[in-house]
Design an enzyme around this catalytic site. Structure first.
Site, PDB file in Angstrom:
ATOM      1  N   LYS A  87      -8.092 -18.543   0.472  1.00 17.75           N
ATOM      2  CA  LYS A  87      -6.801 -18.651   1.188  1.00 17.75           C
ATOM      3  C   LYS A  87      -7.153 -18.459   2.933  1.00 17.75           C
ATOM      4  O   LYS A  87      -6.811 -20.207   3.994  1.00 17.75           O
ATOM      5  CB  LYS A  87      -5.747 -17.655   0.600  1.00 17.75           C
ATOM      6  CG  LYS A  87      -5.163 -17.340  -0.599  1.00 17.75           C
ATOM      7  CD  LYS A  87      -4.245 -16.891  -0.546  1.00 17.75           C
ATOM      8  CE  LYS A  87      -4.154 -15.468  -0.206  1.00 17.75           C
ATOM      9  NZ  LYS A  87      -5.078 -14.694  -1.635  1.00 17.75           N
ATOM     10  N   ARG A 103       4.267 -12.074  -1.513  1.00 19.53           N
ATOM     11  CA  ARG A 103       3.080 -11.329  -2.382  1.00 19.53           C
ATOM     12  C   ARG A 103       4.394 -10.550  -3.572  1.00 19.53           C
ATOM     13  O   ARG A 103       3.494 -10.531  -4.864  1.00 19.53           O
ATOM     14  CB  ARG A 103       1.936 -10.706  -2.224  1.00 19.53           C
ATOM     15  CG  ARG A 103       1.116 -10.930  -1.902  1.00 19.53           C
ATOM     16  CD  ARG A 103      -0.074 -10.278  -1.470  1.00 19.53           C
ATOM     17  NE  ARG A 103      -1.409  -9.888  -1.383  1.00 19.53           N
ATOM     18  CZ  ARG A 103      -2.394  -9.789  -0.989  1.00 19.53           C
ATOM     19  NH1 ARG A 103      -1.994 -10.641   0.209  1.00 19.53           N
ATOM     20  NH2 ARG A 103      -3.408  -9.688  -1.087  1.00 19.53           N
ATOM     21  N   ARG A 144     -17.977 -11.403  -0.293  1.00 19.67           N
ATOM     22  CA  ARG A 144     -17.714 -12.145   1.094  1.00 19.67           C
ATOM     23  C   ARG A 144     -17.996 -11.376   2.229  1.00 19.67           C
ATOM     24  O   ARG A 144     -18.954 -10.464   1.743  1.00 19.67           O
ATOM     25  CB  ARG A 144     -16.082 -11.550   0.487  1.00 19.67           C
ATOM     26  CG  ARG A 144     -15.332 -12.580   1.280  1.00 19.67           C
ATOM     27  CD  ARG A 144     -13.918 -12.301   1.452  1.00 19.67           C
ATOM     28  NE  ARG A 144     -12.965 -11.588   0.745  1.00 19.67           N
ATOM     29  CZ  ARG A 144     -11.907 -11.807   0.452  1.00 19.67           C
ATOM     30  NH1 ARG A 144     -11.196 -12.698   1.150  1.00 19.67           N
ATOM     31  NH2 ARG A 144     -11.045 -10.773  -0.325  1.00 19.67           N
ATOM     32  N   ARG A 147     -15.644  -6.253   3.872  1.00 21.48           N
ATOM     33  CA  ARG A 147     -14.224  -5.427   3.391  1.00 21.48           C
ATOM     34  C   ARG A 147     -14.760  -4.555   2.671  1.00 21.48           C
ATOM     35  O   ARG A 147     -14.886  -4.541   1.385  1.00 21.48           O
ATOM     36  CB  ARG A 147     -13.124  -6.573   2.994  1.00 21.48           C
ATOM     37  CG  ARG A 147     -12.791  -7.273   3.701  1.00 21.48           C
ATOM     38  CD  ARG A 147     -12.047  -8.123   3.219  1.00 21.48           C
ATOM     39  NE  ARG A 147     -10.526  -8.135   2.397  1.00 21.48           N
ATOM     40  CZ  ARG A 147      -9.916  -8.302   1.853  1.00 21.48           C
ATOM     41  NH1 ARG A 147      -9.604 -10.057   2.218  1.00 21.48           N
ATOM     42  NH2 ARG A 147      -9.278  -8.356   0.634  1.00 21.48           N
ATOM     43  N   ARG A 204      -7.175  -5.107  -7.537  1.00 20.88           N
ATOM     44  CA  ARG A 204      -6.118  -6.600  -6.302  1.00 20.88           C
ATOM     45  C   ARG A 204      -6.020  -7.575  -7.704  1.00 20.88           C
ATOM     46  O   ARG A 204      -5.092  -8.241  -7.836  1.00 20.88           O
ATOM     47  CB  ARG A 204      -7.010  -6.335  -5.618  1.00 20.88           C
ATOM     48  CG  ARG A 204      -7.154  -5.937  -4.189  1.00 20.88           C
ATOM     49  CD  ARG A 204      -7.681  -5.681  -3.212  1.00 20.88           C
ATOM     50  NE  ARG A 204      -8.179  -6.604  -3.119  1.00 20.88           N
ATOM     51  CZ  ARG A 204      -9.457  -7.345  -2.403  1.00 20.88           C
ATOM     52  NH1 ARG A 204     -10.269  -7.271  -2.212  1.00 20.88           N
ATOM     53  NH2 ARG A 204      -9.560  -9.154  -1.806  1.00 20.88           N
TER      54      ARG A 204
HETATM   55  P1  AMP Z   1      -5.685  -9.646   1.686  1.00 23.04           P
HETATM   56  O1  AMP Z   1      -6.397  -9.238   2.830  1.00 23.04           O
HETATM   57  O2  AMP Z   1      -5.145 -10.409   1.942  1.00 23.04           O
HETATM   58  O3  AMP Z   1      -6.361  -9.838   0.503  1.00 23.04           O
HETATM   59  O4  AMP Z   1      -4.795  -8.856   1.946  1.00 23.04           O
HETATM   60  C1  AMP Z   1      -5.718  -7.141   1.557  1.00 23.04           C
HETATM   61  C2  AMP Z   1      -4.968  -5.920   1.646  1.00 23.04           C
HETATM   62  O5  AMP Z   1      -3.810  -6.285   1.867  1.00 23.04           O
HETATM   63  C3  AMP Z   1      -3.839  -6.267   0.275  1.00 23.04           C
HETATM   64  O6  AMP Z   1      -4.847  -5.456  -1.440  1.00 23.04           O
HETATM   65  C4  AMP Z   1      -2.849  -4.866   0.038  1.00 23.04           C
HETATM   66  O7  AMP Z   1      -3.179  -3.776  -0.018  1.00 23.04           O
HETATM   67  C5  AMP Z   1      -2.370  -5.018   1.574  1.00 23.04           C
HETATM   68  N1  AMP Z   1      -1.497  -6.713   1.525  1.00 23.04           N
HETATM   69  C6  AMP Z   1      -1.790  -8.038   2.332  1.00 23.04           C
HETATM   70  N2  AMP Z   1      -0.625  -9.141   2.300  1.00 23.04           N
HETATM   71  C7  AMP Z   1       0.064  -7.909   1.239  1.00 23.04           C
HETATM   72  C8  AMP Z   1       1.508  -8.032   1.457  1.00 23.04           C
HETATM   73  N3  AMP Z   1       2.153  -9.299   1.615  1.00 23.04           N
HETATM   74  N4  AMP Z   1       2.126  -7.095   0.323  1.00 23.04           N
HETATM   75  C9  AMP Z   1       1.897  -6.576   0.265  1.00 23.04           C
HETATM   76  N5  AMP Z   1       0.535  -5.599   0.614  1.00 23.04           N
HETATM   77  C10 AMP Z   1      -0.279  -6.473   0.975  1.00 23.04           C
END
Ligand code: AMP
Length: 220
Positions: free
Chosen positions: A14, A89, A123, A156, A167
């Site tokens: 993404k 989400r 990653r 990360r 996740r």
């Molecule tokens: P990402 O970088 O999009 O994989 O997001 C990393 C982490 O941020 C996720 O595992 C969640 O803990 C938090 N997070 C990101 N976007 C959201 C969202 N829309 N709602 C809730 N938690 C989020």
């Protein structure tokens, strides 16, 4: 005005695609994960509240996330549109977004589940400019260095295998049900995520450019 959602499981690509689309269409990428990680590093009140969620791969509370997004989309650089990456989400977040605005297109990246763990573990990200690499599928030109700004790349914290699996489970339970919601609304397009970075990008561009074709067809 162009408002897009990039949708898909963790490490579907993404962020990589959102960055490219941002450049092509001149609209900002709004990545909730990046905004939250930045808040944690800067130790803001939001960062303090959200850190434990990020560490374990759980979703943060809807109210905090919705507030973060509503403030971000009100900024001047969003006047011509934006790309939402990692939001919504949950069904609650999707409903709040629908109260805020209409979205033109949901680009749903479809990837085999088995592949996602490997992708996440490979990653690497640039902590300076947020560029994303993968040691296998998209390595930097110089090992361990960002192509754009030459900063040392990092992994990360939540890309460890156990957190990745959590996740993915969270995605299946709470986020994947949104696909049918958007499909019913009629603005979701499936994108074959196995087509390589350029192939995925081309599919997205075709879908987006098809939107203006539709508008022209409607007006003529
Ligand atoms: P990402 O970088 O999009 O994989 O997001 C990393 C982490 O941020 C996720 O595992 C969640 O803990 C938090 N997070 C990101 N976007 C959201 C969202 N829309 N709602 C809730 N938690 C989020």
């Amino acid at each position: 005005m162009l408002k897009l959602i990039i949708f898909g499981p963790p490490s579907a690509g993404k962020g990589t695609q959102a960055q490219r689309l941002s450049k092509k269409y001149g609209i900002p990428q709004i990545a909730t994960g990046d905004l939250l990680r930045e808040a944690v590093v800067r130790q803001t009140p939001l960062g303090m509240k959200i850190k434990s969620y990020l560490d374990t791969g759980r979703l943060g509370p809807d109210d905090l996330i919705v507030q973060l997004i509503s403030e971000r989309v009100a900024e001047p650089d969003c006047s011509e549109g934006y790309i939402l990456d990692g939001f919504p989400r949950t069904m609650g977040q999707a409903r709040e977004l629908e109260r805020m605005t209409e979205v033109d297109l949901v680009l749903n990246i479809v990837v085999e589940f088995e592949e996602l763990v490997g992708r996440a573990v490979g990653r690497r990200i640039c902590p300076q400019c947020a560029a994303v690499f993968n040691v296998k599928s998209n390595p930097p030109r110089v090992d361990g260095r960002c192509d754009r700004c030459e900063s040392p790349l990092t992994q990360r914290d939540d890309d460890r295998e156990d957190t990745v699996r959590n996740r993915l489970k969270v995605y299946m339970d709470q986020t994947a049900p949104l696909i049918e919601h958007f499909r019913t609304k009629g603005n979701l397009v499936d994108i074959d995520g196995s087509a390589g970075i350029d192939g995925v990008f081309d599919q997205m561009v075709r879908a987006i450019d098809g939107l203006s074709g539709q508008t022209q067809a409607e007006t003529h």
